[in-house]
Design a protein around this motif. Structure first.
Motif, PDB file in Angstrom:
ATOM      1  N   TYR A 111       0.779  -1.277   0.142  1.00 38.63           N
ATOM      2  CA  TYR A 111      -0.036  -0.204   0.061  1.00 38.63           C
ATOM      3  C   TYR A 111       0.984   1.297   0.139  1.00 38.63           C
ATOM      4  N   ILE A 166      -8.199   7.662  -4.935  1.00 35.87           N
ATOM      5  CA  ILE A 166      -7.993   6.075  -4.595  1.00 35.87           C
ATOM      6  C   ILE A 166      -6.874   6.008  -3.545  1.00 35.87           C
ATOM      7  N   LYS A 167      -6.749   4.868  -2.846  1.00 36.61           N
ATOM      8  CA  LYS A 167      -5.599   4.449  -2.079  1.00 36.61           C
ATOM      9  C   LYS A 167      -5.287   2.946  -2.753  1.00 36.61           C
ATOM     10  N   GLU A 212      -5.471  -3.643  -6.773  1.00 36.03           N
ATOM     11  CA  GLU A 212      -7.174  -3.041  -6.438  1.00 36.03           C
ATOM     12  C   GLU A 212      -7.182  -1.299  -6.289  1.00 36.03           C
ATOM     13  N   ARG A 213      -8.114  -1.075  -6.671  1.00 39.18           N
ATOM     14  CA  ARG A 213      -8.438   0.709  -6.087  1.00 39.18           C
ATOM     15  C   ARG A 213      -9.214   0.396  -4.916  1.00 39.18           C
ATOM     16  N   VAL A 214      -8.808   1.204  -3.979  1.00 41.07           N
ATOM     17  CA  VAL A 214      -9.540   0.959  -2.721  1.00 41.07           C
ATOM     18  C   VAL A 214      -9.893   2.776  -2.426  1.00 41.07           C
ATOM     19  N   ARG A 215     -10.812   2.921  -1.665  1.00 43.01           N
ATOM     20  CA  ARG A 215     -11.277   4.235  -1.642  1.00 43.01           C
ATOM     21  C   ARG A 215     -10.728   5.030  -0.263  1.00 43.01           C
ATOM     22  N   THR A 216     -10.504   4.006   0.536  1.00 43.08           N
ATOM     23  CA  THR A 216      -9.909   4.837   1.981  1.00 43.08           C
ATOM     24  C   THR A 216      -8.631   3.823   2.489  1.00 43.08           C
ATOM     25  N   LYS A 234      -9.747   0.789   4.463  1.00 37.83           N
ATOM     26  CA  LYS A 234     -10.143  -0.437   3.763  1.00 37.83           C
ATOM     27  C   LYS A 234      -9.208  -0.818   2.767  1.00 37.83           C
ATOM     28  N   ALA A 235      -7.989  -0.182   2.468  1.00 34.99           N
ATOM     29  CA  ALA A 235      -6.840  -0.586   1.799  1.00 34.99           C
ATOM     30  C   ALA A 235      -5.987  -1.495   2.794  1.00 34.99           C
ATOM     31  N   ARG A 266      -8.077  -4.796   3.342  1.00 36.34           N
ATOM     32  CA  ARG A 266      -7.639  -5.768   2.107  1.00 36.34           C
ATOM     33  C   ARG A 266      -6.314  -6.229   1.893  1.00 36.34           C
TER      34      ARG A 266
END
Length: 295
Positions: free
Chosen positions: A158, A184-185, A199-203, A206-207, A210
């Protein structure tokens, strides 16, 4: 045959493990504001994080062939009959090329292995190679173990921003994420030696969740009766990394060790402060299979 194992500083092997397994490390270089430093010796990860935040120019460079040759000569003088030299992905650095140039002048044969990886995904492969070397395996088996361990590892990371990867030209297929970079994060991985998007994760929350899930899934998917080894890397994000170590130690019962390893200055220069990464490596029953096949 006495086979010695060499790697470079981007394996980020903890010093005690490298010493215990008699692994020699050759440092890459970090250039900050026009001054060159050897990774792990005269510049810290914190120094690089501070320079990046201050928008000072930071770049990296491979070791010279001469630096490798000096180590190879020292090992030969100490009794090594063959050397297996395992290095950062050739898609990210020309370090293996320097090792190959040095190998031509080495007083003993050198097998250079492009790990197609980085960090402890490579570091655990190096340790596996050192273990079989210590057992008396021939150099071709030692090199094969290093290659196979690195190939079998799973890497996820990340980054707070893709900007540092863009600046360093290490972005690879993850460049496709730039269109929505502000929203994204990103979660990224290493695939055949290159950085690719997962992946594209919003916060951020959440990143990180995941990334933990993916590490657990990767460990579960590995056919490794001897268990797995895990490392959590970070740059200037120790609290998050410590929490992730705790979570993975609980969630992966087959983990034999879960190490917290700070990213060094070289990789840190390209990924930036706030980075977290996981490396999951199988303790291959494949080691014995490889050794048996080479007998």
């Amino acid at each position: 045959m006495n086979v010695a194992v060499v790697t470079d500083s981007t394996a980020y092997l903890p010093g005690d493990l490298a010493a215990r397994h008699h692994v020699r490390l050759v440092p890459l270089h970090v250039v900050v504001g026009g001054t060159s430093y050897e990774e792990g010796r005269d510049i810290s990860s914190a120094d690089v994080a501070q320079a990046l935040r201050a928008f000072r120019p930071v770049s990296t460079s491979r070791p010279s062939p001469g630096a490798f040759l000096q180590v190879y000569e020292e090992l030969a003088h100490a009794g090594a009959q063959h050397i297996v030299s395992v290095h950062i992905s050739g898609a990210m650095s020309a370090t293996a090329s320097s090792a190959e140039i040095a190998a031509e002048e080495s007083p003993v044969p050198v097998t250079v292995v492009d790990s197609r990886s980085i960090g402890m995904a490579m570091g655990y492969a190096v340790l596996a190679a050192a273990e079989v070397a210590a057992s008396g395996a021939p150099p071709e088996a030692v090199a094969q173990v290093a290659h196979d361990h690195a190939a079998a590892a799973s890497v996820g990371f990340y980054v707070d921003t893709l900007e540092y990867l863009r600046r360093g030209g290490r972005i690879g297929k993850a460049a496709a994420l730039f269109g929505s970079a502000l929203a994204i994060k990103p979660l990224l991985t290493m695939n055949d030696g290159q950085i690719e998007p997962l992946e594209r994760v919003r916060t951020t929350g959440k990143a990180l969740a995941r990334m933990r899930e993916r590490a657990v899934e990767a460990a579960a998917a590995m056919d490794s009766p001897d268990g797995v080894d895990i490392a959590v890397h970070h740059l200037d994000s120790r609290a998050r990394a410590e929490q992730l170590v705790e979570d993975l130690a609980e969630a992966v019962p087959q983990a034999r060790r879960v190490l917290l390893v700070e990213l060094g200055a070289v990789v840190g220069a390209h990924v930036g402060p706030g980075t977290l990464a996981t490396a999951v490596s199988p303790r291959l029953g494949a080691r014995s299979a490889i050794l048996g096949a080479s007998a």
